[in-house]
Design a protein around this motif. Structure first.
Motif, short mmCIF file in Angstrom:
data_model
loop_
_atom_site.label_atom_id
_atom_site.label_comp_id
_atom_site.label_asym_id
_atom_site.label_seq_id
_atom_site.Cartn_x
_atom_site.Cartn_y
_atom_site.Cartn_z
N PRO A 350 65.08 10.76 19.22
CA PRO A 350 64.83 9.33 19.02
C PRO A 350 65.87 8.47 19.74
CG PRO A 350 65.99 10.25 17.14
CD PRO A 350 65.68 11.41 18.04
N LEU A 351 65.62 7.18 19.79
CA LEU A 351 66.65 6.22 20.19
C LEU A 351 67.67 6.17 19.05
CD1 LEU A 351 64.26 3.49 21.60
CD2 LEU A 351 65.92 4.78 22.95
N VAL A 352 68.86 5.65 19.33
CA VAL A 352 69.99 5.80 18.41
C VAL A 352 69.80 5.13 17.04
CG1 VAL A 352 71.29 3.81 19.26
CG2 VAL A 352 72.52 5.71 18.21
N ASP A 353 69.15 3.99 17.01
CA ASP A 353 68.98 3.34 15.70
C ASP A 353 67.89 2.27 15.77
OD1 ASP A 353 70.20 1.24 17.02
OD2 ASP A 353 71.96 1.14 15.71
N LYS A 354 67.69 1.61 14.65
CA LYS A 354 66.62 0.63 14.51
C LYS A 354 66.81 -0.51 15.50
CE LYS A 354 64.19 -1.78 10.78
NZ LYS A 354 64.57 -3.18 10.59
N SER A 355 68.05 -0.99 15.65
CA SER A 355 68.22 -2.16 16.53
C SER A 355 67.97 -1.78 17.99
CB SER A 355 69.59 -2.81 16.30
OG SER A 355 70.60 -2.09 16.95
N GLN A 356 68.37 -0.59 18.39
CA GLN A 356 68.09 -0.14 19.76
C GLN A 356 66.59 0.06 19.95
OE1 GLN A 356 70.12 -0.23 22.13
NE2 GLN A 356 69.24 1.01 23.77
N PHE A 357 65.92 0.58 18.91
CA PHE A 357 64.47 0.78 18.97
C PHE A 357 63.77 -0.57 19.15
CE2 PHE A 357 60.32 0.99 16.87
CZ PHE A 357 59.73 2.01 17.59
N GLU A 358 64.22 -1.56 18.40
CA GLU A 358 63.60 -2.89 18.51
C GLU A 358 63.88 -3.53 19.85
OE1 GLU A 358 65.06 -4.72 14.93
OE2 GLU A 358 63.47 -3.80 13.71
N ARG A 359 65.10 -3.29 20.36
CA ARG A 359 65.47 -3.85 21.65
C ARG A 359 64.61 -3.25 22.76
NH1 ARG A 359 69.17 -2.76 25.62
NH2 ARG A 359 69.83 -4.67 26.68
N VAL A 360 64.52 -1.91 22.80
CA VAL A 360 63.74 -1.24 23.84
C VAL A 360 62.25 -1.60 23.70
CG1 VAL A 360 63.02 1.00 24.77
CG2 VAL A 360 65.41 0.64 24.09
N SER A 361 61.74 -1.61 22.46
CA SER A 361 60.34 -1.96 22.24
C SER A 361 60.05 -3.38 22.70
CB SER A 361 59.97 -1.85 20.75
OG SER A 361 60.29 -0.58 20.27
N GLY A 362 61.01 -4.26 22.52
CA GLY A 362 60.86 -5.65 22.97
C GLY A 362 60.70 -5.72 24.49
N PHE A 363 61.54 -4.97 25.22
CA PHE A 363 61.41 -4.92 26.67
C PHE A 363 60.03 -4.40 27.07
CE2 PHE A 363 66.14 -4.99 27.02
CZ PHE A 363 66.25 -5.91 28.06
N VAL A 364 59.57 -3.36 26.37
CA VAL A 364 58.28 -2.75 26.72
C VAL A 364 57.14 -3.74 26.44
CG1 VAL A 364 56.65 -0.92 26.10
CG2 VAL A 364 59.08 -0.38 26.37
N GLU A 365 57.18 -4.42 25.31
CA GLU A 365 56.12 -5.39 24.99
C GLU A 365 56.09 -6.52 26.02
OE1 GLU A 365 53.60 -4.81 23.14
OE2 GLU A 365 54.71 -2.93 22.85
N ARG A 366 57.25 -7.08 26.33
CA ARG A 366 57.29 -8.17 27.31
C ARG A 366 56.90 -7.66 28.70
NH1 ARG A 366 61.84 -8.93 24.23
NH2 ARG A 366 63.25 -8.15 25.83
N GLY A 367 57.23 -6.36 28.95
CA GLY A 367 56.93 -5.76 30.26
C GLY A 367 55.43 -5.71 30.55
N ARG A 368 54.63 -5.63 29.50
CA ARG A 368 53.18 -5.55 29.69
C ARG A 368 52.62 -6.73 30.46
NH1 ARG A 368 50.76 -1.65 26.15
NH2 ARG A 368 52.34 -0.77 24.77
#
Ligand code: NAD
Ligand code: MN
Length: 503
Positions: A350-368
């Motif tokens: 996994p990614l290291v923690d919840k905040s990193q998960f939210e950060r990376v997911s945010g980039f992916v969502e905006r990337g769409r």
């Protein structure tokens, strides 16, 4: 204390070795003056396991002012004798520590894994090995960093000495909780400094566990100390008037704050190893299998949480379709090995923690809306912080996902036509940590290696490092270099002694 030697080392516990720290018995105290002690600060660190989101601990020491003060006082007391130890004594302490780290490698890795999530079969074992090898490599340097002398042609003989700075500190990130330690403590201690380590608040356990081994390796009290804490602890260290050097690895933002704190306090020496957005440039004439395999490993290793990850992949138009097909397939294959870090066969945790998960997911969502999603983009499972290896194509050069460090298994893939065009694009970033070029044409490879504005360049490889060669970045990726002889320079003050031979 010049009698400090092998005999003293034996008496301080040399050969027998136990590591009491396990997942059931986590180290949560500070390691100061060769003892585990409670923090004087009432604030504590809370830790979670990224594999399932469960809470691990709520009572890990968070060093405050008084704790940093205690560590600095012990370090200052230890420095005069430590700097005068023989090179062979320091060598033996460092190489004994390397042996002990290796011997307890699996246990140490499990103490990292519990809050980082890196599987032992991939990044977990790599990282322990890097830590042990770091201490061993710098053990070999203790009697070889000799200084210089210049001739007395003008009647004055000049001797250039490399002297330790005194109390030094290392502040490290969560993505290499053990690997970073050997790279910083190794050169600091080899050159006669005393050293205080502050691990990341997200991954304190394997670092704290080292205290037991530091004592067993024969380091005198106060020489090598470990104080867990968060950014507030780091800030105290960065502005401390008696700490003479901070070697920092982490984000560019924090690096700026540390340099500012150093400037505003005692002008302590600062080494900065910061973020990246490293390009891999793949030419028509490359070995395609080789290029695909390096590019995939580069962005999926440690779940993409690697500073020198090749996160921008540029492929020449003649092989773009073929590369993109194979890169996608290989990323999807890697996606099948995403899983629980304790399970056999897992390559990507996994990614290291919840905040990193939210950060990376945010980039992916905006990337769409910034490019075309070629593969991935989703969460894996519904507990824990797992994410699919993700690739975007047709992304404009100025889009957020093209420019910002995402620090997850997410890359942007684009095509290019000419060498001139791609050199410009590769360098048009505020970062400059690493760049890779894939081609069978040695002249082209060397032209690119010259043109890349980055601290490190891979030819037919990317996202790798060696203890024997300088490591670090240009521009906002950092200041200074780690590893090799460069690391020793970063932990010493040059002193010029001039002898008058004419009177
Ligand atoms: P971070 O900057 O958030 O934290 C790094 C360390 O700094 C932690 O120990 C943290 O507690 C401490 N810190 C936070 N605020 C501080 C302050 N004001 N003063 C002093 N210390 C402070 O970085 P991170 O999120 O832990 O790590 C990820 C980042 O590290 C990424 O940007 C990555 O690229 C970078 N990194 C760089 C390298 C390299 O060698 N170039 C290697 C690994 C990671
Ligand atoms: Mn951070």
């Amino acid at each position: 204390m010049s009698q400090l030697g092998p005999s003293l080392k034996e008496s301080s516990g040399g050969s027998k070795s136990e590591l009491p720290w396990t997942k059931e018995n986590l180290p949560k105290q500070l390691f100061i003056n060769n003892e585990y002690v409670d923090s004087k600060n009432s604030k504590k660190l809370e830790l979670y396991n990224p594999a399932d989101g469960s809470q691990i601990a709520t009572d890990v020491a968070l060093a405050g002012d008084a704790d940093v003060e205690a560590a600095v006082a012990a370090a200052e007391a230890a420095f005069p004798a430590w700097r005068k130890t023989t090179a062979t004594f320091r060598r033996d302490c460092l190489s004994k520590l390397a042996d002990l780290i290796e011997q307890h490698g699996k246990q140490l890795a499990s103490l990292t894994r519990i809050s980082l999530g890196a599987p032992f079969g991939s990044f977990g074992s790599f990282e322990v090995n890097m830590c042990a090898e770091g201490f061993r490599y710098f053990a070999g340097w203790t009697d070889k960093f000799a200084g210089e002398s210049y001739p007395q042609d003008d009647g004055f003989m000049k001797i250039v000495r490399n002297e330790p700075l005194g109390v030094t500190a290392g502040i490290i990130p969560w993505n290499g909780p053990l690997g970073n330690i050997g790279m910083k403590a190794g050169p600091a201690l080899a050159t006669g400094n005393v050293f205080i380590l502050k691990p990341s608040e997200k991954t304190p356990f394997s670092a704290l566990a080292l205290g037991t081994l530091i004592k067993q390796a024969g380091f005198p009290p106060g020489v090598f100390q470990i104080i867990s804490g968060d950014g507030s602890t780091g800030a105290i260290i960065a502005s401390h008037m008696k700490i003479r050097k901070v070697s920092f690895t982490g984000s560019t933002n924090t690096g700026r704050k540390i340099q500012e704190a150093a400037a505003k306090s005692n002008l302590k020496r600062v080494t900065l190893e910061l973020g990246g957005k490293s390009p891999a440039v793949v030419f028509d004439d490359c070995n395609l299998d080789n290029a695909v395999s390096w590019c995939v490993n580069a962005i999926t290793g440690n779940t993409g949480q690697v500073c020198f990850a090749a996160s921008r992949v540029y492929v020449q138009e003649g092989i773009y379709e073929e590369f993109s097909r194979r890169y996608k397939a290989a990323m999807e294959e890697r996606g099948k090995a995403v899983g629980h870090p304790e399970e056999e066969g897992t390559i990507m945790g996994p990614l290291v923690d919840k905040s990193q998960f939210e950060r990376v997911s945010g980039f992916v969502e905006r990337g769409r809306s910034q490019g075309t999603l070629l593969t991935g983009g989703g969460r894996v499972g519904d507990s824990g912080y797992y994410i699919q290896p993700t690739v975007f194509t047709n992304v404009p050069h100025d889009a957020e996902i093209s420019r910002d460090e995402i620090f997850g298994p997410v890359s942007v893939l684009n095509s290019f036509k000419t060498e001139e065009e791609i050199i410009k694009k590769a360098n048009d970033t505020t970062f400059g940590l690493m760049a890779g070029v894939f081609t069978q044409d040695i002249n082209k490879a060397m032209r690119l290696a010259t043109e890349f504005d980055s601290g490190m360049v891979g030819i037919n490889c990317v996202s790798l490092c060696f203890l024997t060669a300088p490591f670090g970045g240009s521009k906002e990726s950092g200041i200074g270099r780690e590893n090799a002889i460069n690391a020793l320079r970063m932990f010493t003050e040059t002193k010029t002694v001039m002898i008058n031979l004419t009177y």
